[in-house]
Design a protein around this motif. Structure first.
Motif, PDB file in Angstrom:
ATOM      1  N   GLU A  20       4.110  -8.066  -4.609  1.00 61.17           N
ATOM      2  CA  GLU A  20       3.386  -9.139  -3.938  1.00 61.17           C
ATOM      3  C   GLU A  20       3.113  -8.805  -2.475  1.00 61.17           C
ATOM      4  OE1 GLU A  20       6.005  -9.490  -5.865  1.00 61.17           O
ATOM      5  OE2 GLU A  20       5.264 -10.725  -7.534  1.00 61.17           O
ATOM      6  N   ALA A  60       0.495  -6.092  -2.267  1.00 59.83           N
ATOM      7  CA  ALA A  60      -0.816  -6.645  -2.600  1.00 59.83           C
ATOM      8  C   ALA A  60      -1.390  -7.426  -1.424  1.00 59.83           C
ATOM      9  CB  ALA A  60      -0.706  -7.538  -3.834  1.00 59.83           C
ATOM     10  N   HIS A  99      -5.814  -7.218  -5.212  1.00 62.57           N
ATOM     11  CA  HIS A  99      -5.283  -8.328  -6.004  1.00 62.57           C
ATOM     12  C   HIS A  99      -3.962  -7.936  -6.659  1.00 62.57           C
ATOM     13  CE1 HIS A  99      -5.028 -11.597  -8.910  1.00 62.57           C
ATOM     14  NE2 HIS A  99      -5.921 -12.244  -8.153  1.00 62.57           N
ATOM     15  N   ARG A 100      -3.049  -8.889  -6.680  1.00 64.12           N
ATOM     16  CA  ARG A 100      -1.716  -8.654  -7.233  1.00 64.12           C
ATOM     17  C   ARG A 100      -1.774  -8.161  -8.679  1.00 64.12           C
ATOM     18  NH1 ARG A 100       2.181 -13.750  -7.609  1.00 64.12           N
ATOM     19  NH2 ARG A 100       0.506 -14.332  -9.031  1.00 64.12           N
ATOM     20  N   THR A 101      -2.682  -8.724  -9.460  1.00 61.64           N
ATOM     21  CA  THR A 101      -2.812  -8.313 -10.865  1.00 61.64           C
ATOM     22  C   THR A 101      -3.177  -6.841 -10.979  1.00 61.64           C
ATOM     23  OG1 THR A 101      -3.524 -10.543 -11.454  1.00 61.64           O
ATOM     24  CG2 THR A 101      -3.986  -8.793 -13.042  1.00 61.64           C
ATOM     25  N   THR A 102      -4.046  -6.378 -10.087  1.00 59.86           N
ATOM     26  CA  THR A 102      -4.451  -4.965 -10.087  1.00 59.86           C
ATOM     27  C   THR A 102      -3.269  -4.071  -9.748  1.00 59.86           C
ATOM     28  OG1 THR A 102      -6.704  -5.536  -9.445  1.00 59.86           O
ATOM     29  CG2 THR A 102      -5.995  -3.265  -9.025  1.00 59.86           C
ATOM     30  N   TYR A 130      -0.051  -4.754 -10.128  1.00 69.41           N
ATOM     31  CA  TYR A 130       0.880  -4.759 -11.261  1.00 69.41           C
ATOM     32  C   TYR A 130       0.371  -3.874 -12.397  1.00 69.41           C
ATOM     33  CZ  TYR A 130       4.365  -8.263  -9.932  1.00 69.41           C
ATOM     34  OH  TYR A 130       5.419  -8.922  -9.340  1.00 69.41           O
ATOM     35  N   ARG A 131      -0.925  -3.975 -12.693  1.00 71.73           N
ATOM     36  CA  ARG A 131      -1.475  -3.214 -13.813  1.00 71.73           C
ATOM     37  C   ARG A 131      -1.394  -1.712 -13.566  1.00 71.73           C
ATOM     38  NH1 ARG A 131      -6.237  -5.157 -13.655  1.00 71.73           N
ATOM     39  NH2 ARG A 131      -7.351  -3.370 -12.791  1.00 71.73           N
ATOM     40  N   ARG A 132      -1.666  -1.284 -12.356  1.00 71.54           N
ATOM     41  CA  ARG A 132      -1.729   0.161 -12.080  1.00 71.54           C
ATOM     42  C   ARG A 132      -0.393   0.766 -11.669  1.00 71.54           C
ATOM     43  NH1 ARG A 132      -7.562   1.167  -9.051  1.00 71.54           N
ATOM     44  NH2 ARG A 132      -8.820   0.220 -10.690  1.00 71.54           N
ATOM     45  N   SER A 171       5.516  -1.799 -10.648  1.00 72.37           N
ATOM     46  CA  SER A 171       6.720  -2.257  -9.952  1.00 72.37           C
ATOM     47  C   SER A 171       6.800  -1.593  -8.581  1.00 72.37           C
ATOM     48  CB  SER A 171       7.971  -1.883 -10.750  1.00 72.37           C
ATOM     49  OG  SER A 171       8.108  -0.463 -10.795  1.00 72.37           O
TER      50      SER A 171
END
Length: 199
Positions: free
Chosen positions: A41, A44, A50-53, A55-57, A60
């Motif tokens: 977070e 990001a 974006h946080r989702t990006t 996390y996806r790439r 952690s």
């Protein structure tokens, strides 16, 4: 950690810009907060990605650190060519010393090592980074062999490892002072061992 697939990273492209922004944010967060305070977070928010990006790439905090180390391992190390193994090793140990003690760079360098002590994933990434650095540095020992300073077959990686190890020991184990005379002694000891054929 999920890395971008083959062909998805274009120099100067969007993926490269995102990776660079995330890397910069990771380094800044790690220097400020250490491994315990590093979060997806936070990275990001700092990077504007974006946080989702993130996390996806990267998955952690450990994935973020591993990627930052992976990028750094591909960067050339400013290796010396003083004309002697002693001079080259002294320059390298002083470079390592400055990396740990510089007010700007030092907190980040120390944070990487401390993070590796707390996370197997980060430890593996740091090991890979250091392996690459040691491989790059073997050129100074190859030149020393060609000059006849050390025996043929001397292990260049081991020479460099032995030169820098006392600095890590003092900083992360014994807590003893870390200064230029210490760096110079470590370099001289590694050089003497190499010349004696011990490595």
């Amino acid at each position: 950690m999920t890395a971008p697939g083959p062909g998805t990273v274009r120099p100067g492209g969007r993926t490269a810009r995102i990776r660079d922004a995330v890397r910069r944010a990771t380094l800044a967060e790690l220097a400020e907060s250490g491994h315990q305070g590093l979060t997806v977070e936070g990275v990001a928010a700092r990077s504007g990605v974006h946080r989702t990006t993130v996390y996806r790439r990267w998955g952690s905090a450990d994935g973020l650190i591993a990627d930052a180390l992976d990028l750094a391992s591909g960067e050339p190390w400013p290796l010396p060519d003083t004309g002697t193994l002693a001079g080259d090793l002294q320059t390298i140990t002083r470079l390592v010393l400055s990396g740990f003690t510089d007010p700007g760079q030092g907190p980040l360098t120390r944070a990487f090592v401390l993070a590796a002590a707390q996370s197997p994933g980060t430890a593996a990434a740091l090991r890979a980074f250091l392996t690459r650095r040691h491989e790059q540095a073997t050129v100074i020992v190859k030149r020393a062999i060609e000059r006849g300073e050390v025996p043929a077959g001397t292990d260049g990686t081991e020479v460099v490892r032995i030169a820098v190890a006392p600095l890590y020991y003092r900083l992360f184990v014994s807590g003893e002072p870390l200064d230029e005379p210490t760096a110079d002694r470590a370099a001289a000891a590694a050089c003497a061992a190499a010349r004696a054929g011990a490595l």
